[in-house]
Design a protein around this motif. Structure first.
Motif, PDB file in Angstrom:
ATOM      1  N   THR A   1       0.813  -1.211   0.000  1.00  0.00           N
ATOM      2  CA  THR A   1       0.000   0.000   0.000  1.00  0.00           C
ATOM      3  C   THR A   1       0.847   1.263   0.000  1.00  0.00           C
ATOM      4  O   THR A   1       1.993   1.258   0.444  1.00  0.00           O
ATOM      5  N   ALA A   2       0.249   2.318  -0.516  1.00  0.00           N
ATOM      6  CA  ALA A   2       0.842   3.659  -0.439  1.00  0.00           C
ATOM      7  C   ALA A   2       0.129   4.393   0.692  1.00  0.00           C
ATOM      8  O   ALA A   2      -1.098   4.523   0.682  1.00  0.00           O
ATOM      9  N   ASP A   3       0.881   4.840   1.672  1.00  0.00           N
ATOM     10  CA  ASP A   3       0.309   5.518   2.835  1.00  0.00           C
ATOM     11  C   ASP A   3       0.330   7.032   2.631  1.00  0.00           C
ATOM     12  O   ASP A   3       1.388   7.620   2.399  1.00  0.00           O
ATOM     13  N   ILE A   4      -0.848   7.643   2.725  1.00  0.00           N
ATOM     14  CA  ILE A   4      -0.994   9.078   2.521  1.00  0.00           C
ATOM     15  C   ILE A   4      -1.294   9.738   3.856  1.00  0.00           C
ATOM     16  O   ILE A   4      -2.215   9.340   4.575  1.00  0.00           O
ATOM     17  N   ASP A   5      -0.510  10.745   4.211  1.00  0.00           N
ATOM     18  CA  ASP A   5      -0.731  11.492   5.450  1.00  0.00           C
ATOM     19  C   ASP A   5      -1.804  12.553   5.226  1.00  0.00           C
ATOM     20  O   ASP A   5      -1.700  13.389   4.319  1.00  0.00           O
ATOM     21  N   LEU A   6      -2.834  12.524   6.079  1.00  0.00           N
ATOM     22  CA  LEU A   6      -3.898  13.518   6.020  1.00  0.00           C
ATOM     23  C   LEU A   6      -3.924  14.308   7.326  1.00  0.00           C
ATOM     24  O   LEU A   6      -3.784  13.734   8.410  1.00  0.00           O
ATOM     25  N   THR A   7      -4.092  15.606   7.212  1.00  0.00           N
ATOM     26  CA  THR A   7      -4.258  16.452   8.386  1.00  0.00           C
ATOM     27  C   THR A   7      -5.539  17.259   8.222  1.00  0.00           C
ATOM     28  O   THR A   7      -5.860  17.723   7.118  1.00  0.00           O
ATOM     29  N   GLY A   8      -6.274  17.420   9.332  1.00  0.00           N
ATOM     30  CA  GLY A   8      -7.493  18.209   9.318  1.00  0.00           C
ATOM     31  C   GLY A   8      -7.399  19.333  10.334  1.00  0.00           C
ATOM     32  O   GLY A   8      -7.379  19.088  11.541  1.00  0.00           O
ATOM     33  N   GLU A   9      -7.312  20.555   9.849  1.00  0.00           N
ATOM     34  CA  GLU A   9      -7.135  21.730  10.707  1.00  0.00           C
ATOM     35  C   GLU A   9      -8.425  22.533  10.745  1.00  0.00           C
ATOM     36  O   GLU A   9      -9.009  22.843   9.689  1.00  0.00           O
ATOM     37  N   GLY A  10      -8.890  22.890  11.939  1.00  0.00           N
ATOM     38  CA  GLY A  10     -10.069  23.728  12.059  1.00  0.00           C
ATOM     39  C   GLY A  10      -9.732  25.185  11.848  1.00  0.00           C
ATOM     40  O   GLY A  10      -8.837  25.723  12.506  1.00  0.00           O
ATOM     41  N   THR A  11     -10.434  25.843  10.926  1.00  0.00           N
ATOM     42  CA  THR A  11     -10.158  27.251  10.618  1.00  0.00           C
ATOM     43  C   THR A  11     -11.445  28.082  10.656  1.00  0.00           C
ATOM     44  O   THR A  11     -11.564  29.090   9.957  1.00  0.00           O
ATOM     45  N   SER A  12     -12.416  27.660  11.459  1.00  0.00           N
ATOM     46  CA  SER A  12     -13.681  28.393  11.567  1.00  0.00           C
ATOM     47  C   SER A  12     -13.438  29.795  12.104  1.00  0.00           C
ATOM     48  O   SER A  12     -12.516  30.027  12.901  1.00  0.00           O
ATOM     49  N   ASN A  13     -14.286  30.743  11.677  1.00  0.00           N
ATOM     50  CA  ASN A  13     -14.069  32.131  12.068  1.00  0.00           C
ATOM     51  C   ASN A  13     -15.356  32.935  11.986  1.00  0.00           C
ATOM     52  O   ASN A  13     -16.331  32.539  11.338  1.00  0.00           O
ATOM     53  N   GLY A  14     -15.363  34.096  12.642  1.00  0.00           N
ATOM     54  CA  GLY A  14     -16.491  35.012  12.586  1.00  0.00           C
ATOM     55  C   GLY A  14     -16.014  36.424  12.312  1.00  0.00           C
ATOM     56  O   GLY A  14     -14.888  36.795  12.657  1.00  0.00           O
ATOM     57  N   SER A  15     -16.878  37.231  11.688  1.00  0.00           N
ATOM     58  CA  SER A  15     -16.502  38.603  11.346  1.00  0.00           C
ATOM     59  C   SER A  15     -17.757  39.465  11.242  1.00  0.00           C
ATOM     60  O   SER A  15     -18.875  38.955  11.185  1.00  0.00           O
ATOM     61  N   GLY A  16     -17.536  40.774  11.212  1.00  0.00           N
ATOM     62  CA  GLY A  16     -18.634  41.704  10.991  1.00  0.00           C
ATOM     63  C   GLY A  16     -18.929  42.622  12.146  1.00  0.00           C
ATOM     64  O   GLY A  16     -19.598  43.645  11.981  1.00  0.00           O
ATOM     65  N   SER A  17     -18.472  42.270  13.322  1.00  0.00           N
ATOM     66  CA  SER A  17     -18.664  43.116  14.499  1.00  0.00           C
ATOM     67  C   SER A  17     -17.304  43.431  15.093  1.00  0.00           C
ATOM     68  O   SER A  17     -16.445  42.558  15.205  1.00  0.00           O
ATOM     69  N   GLY A  18     -17.125  44.681  15.499  1.00  0.00           N
ATOM     70  CA  GLY A  18     -15.844  45.066  16.076  1.00  0.00           C
ATOM     71  C   GLY A  18     -15.599  44.430  17.425  1.00  0.00           C
ATOM     72  O   GLY A  18     -14.451  44.269  17.839  1.00  0.00           O
ATOM     73  N   ASN A  19     -16.671  44.079  18.118  1.00  0.00           N
ATOM     74  CA  ASN A  19     -16.573  43.441  19.427  1.00  0.00           C
ATOM     75  C   ASN A  19     -17.452  42.192  19.384  1.00  0.00           C
ATOM     76  O   ASN A  19     -18.680  42.271  19.532  1.00  0.00           O
ATOM     77  N   LEU A  20     -16.811  41.054  19.128  1.00  0.00           N
ATOM     78  CA  LEU A  20     -17.559  39.831  18.837  1.00  0.00           C
ATOM     79  C   LEU A  20     -16.990  38.651  19.613  1.00  0.00           C
ATOM     80  O   LEU A  20     -15.785  38.425  19.616  1.00  0.00           O
ATOM     81  N   ILE A  21     -17.865  37.918  20.271  1.00  0.00           N
ATOM     82  CA  ILE A  21     -17.487  36.667  20.926  1.00  0.00           C
ATOM     83  C   ILE A  21     -18.012  35.519  20.054  1.00  0.00           C
ATOM     84  O   ILE A  21     -19.190  35.505  19.689  1.00  0.00           O
ATOM     85  N   THR A  22     -17.134  34.583  19.712  1.00  0.00           N
ATOM     86  CA  THR A  22     -17.545  33.443  18.895  1.00  0.00           C
ATOM     87  C   THR A  22     -17.185  32.139  19.582  1.00  0.00           C
ATOM     88  O   THR A  22     -16.268  32.076  20.407  1.00  0.00           O
ATOM     89  N   GLN A  23     -17.894  31.108  19.177  1.00  0.00           N
ATOM     90  CA  GLN A  23     -17.622  29.766  19.693  1.00  0.00           C
ATOM     91  C   GLN A  23     -17.943  28.767  18.590  1.00  0.00           C
ATOM     92  O   GLN A  23     -19.015  28.832  17.985  1.00  0.00           O
ATOM     93  N   PHE A  24     -16.981  27.862  18.340  1.00  0.00           N
ATOM     94  CA  PHE A  24     -17.159  26.888  17.258  1.00  0.00           C
ATOM     95  C   PHE A  24     -16.865  25.472  17.748  1.00  0.00           C
ATOM     96  O   PHE A  24     -15.999  25.274  18.614  1.00  0.00           O
ATOM     97  N   ALA A  25     -17.569  24.514  17.171  1.00  0.00           N
ATOM     98  CA  ALA A  25     -17.247  23.096  17.319  1.00  0.00           C
ATOM     99  C   ALA A  25     -17.114  22.559  15.898  1.00  0.00           C
ATOM    100  O   ALA A  25     -18.117  22.445  15.184  1.00  0.00           O
ATOM    101  N   THR A  26     -15.894  22.273  15.487  1.00  0.00           N
ATOM    102  CA  THR A  26     -15.612  21.923  14.088  1.00  0.00           C
ATOM    103  C   THR A  26     -15.114  20.492  13.975  1.00  0.00           C
ATOM    104  O   THR A  26     -14.163  20.102  14.658  1.00  0.00           O
ATOM    105  N   SER A  27     -15.744  19.713  13.092  1.00  0.00           N
ATOM    106  CA  SER A  27     -15.299  18.358  12.779  1.00  0.00           C
ATOM    107  C   SER A  27     -15.114  18.242  11.273  1.00  0.00           C
ATOM    108  O   SER A  27     -15.806  18.921  10.500  1.00  0.00           O
TER     109      SER A  27
END
Length: 225
Positions: A156-182
């Motif tokens: 077999t050929a083994d392929i390395d996979l990485t999964g990085e969470g890059t969730s984000n929020g914008s539009g308010s100068g003072n913003l609290i965000t919370q994410f659960a990313t899969s």
């Protein structure tokens, strides 16, 4: 001389051949799981007993699933955008560069009032969203010597996979965000190879007329002789 030319032309058309090309493909999947992760996906290498590998089509499919919440603390109304996003990268050990990169993303846009005084991701200045999904696909074709060698052989050929969470929020100068990313991904390799079979090439459109004319000319010369 005419006879020899006619026979040579007929022989050339009748024996013209081309090498046969064939394909075979394999896949493997890394299940959706919370980012950030590193996993290995494995696919069967190309068996050189089948022929000569000429190209590898590498497909990477990625999907993202997540929840997003936001609370605007601004003193005035704002429009907030929340993006549930991941970056999935596939690399082959020893190969230069990435085999493929996808960025599956999904977004929601919400209009908030001025901060309502409570950080609860609800009310008029906050919101929560669940089960947001997105996907992305990239297809790359390789025919360089290093990549062909990497995918050729037994096992077999083994392929390395990485999964990085890059969730984000914008539009308010003072913003609290919370994410659960899969995120998760699927790789597919399609091998195109020369299997060594010889297949007839279709006759050119004018070949029958040419052969007929040569044969007729030969018969006329024979009668005159």
């Amino acid at each position: 001389m005419v006879k020899r030319f006619a026979l040579a032309a007929a022989l050339m058309v009748a024996t013209a051949t081309a090498s046969g090309a064939a394909t075979i493909s394999f896949s493997d999947t890394v299940a959706v799981q919370p980012t950030n992760w590193s996993e290995t996906a494995s696919v069967s290498k190309f068996d050189p007993s089948l022929g000569t590998l000429t190209s590898v089509k590498f497909t990477l499919f990625g999907e993202v699933i997540g929840d997003a919440s936001a609370e605007s603390l601004d003193a005035s109304p704002s429009q907030v955008t929340l993006e549930v996003e991941a970056r999935i990268t596939a690399t082959g050990p020893g190969l230069p560069g990435d085999l493929g990169v996808v960025i599956p993303v999904t977004s929601v846009v919400e209009n908030f009032t001025a901060f309502d005084g409570v950080v609860d991701f609800d009310g008029t200045s906050g919101a929560s969203f669940t089960g947001l999904t997105g996907d992305d696909t990239v297809v790359n074709v390789y025919n360089d010597a290093a990549t062909l060698a990497f995918f050729t052989g037994l096992g077999t050929a083994d392929i390395d996979l990485t999964g990085e969470g890059t969730s984000n929020g914008s539009g308010s100068g003072n913003l609290i965000t919370q994410f659960a990313t899969s995120a998760g991904g699927t790789i597919t390799v399609e091998y195109t190879f020369d299997d060594g079979d010889m297949a007839p090439i279709p006759l050119p459109a004018g070949a029958p007329l040419l052969l007929g004319a040569l044969a007729g000319l030969y018969l006329v010369r024979r009668r005159r002789g």
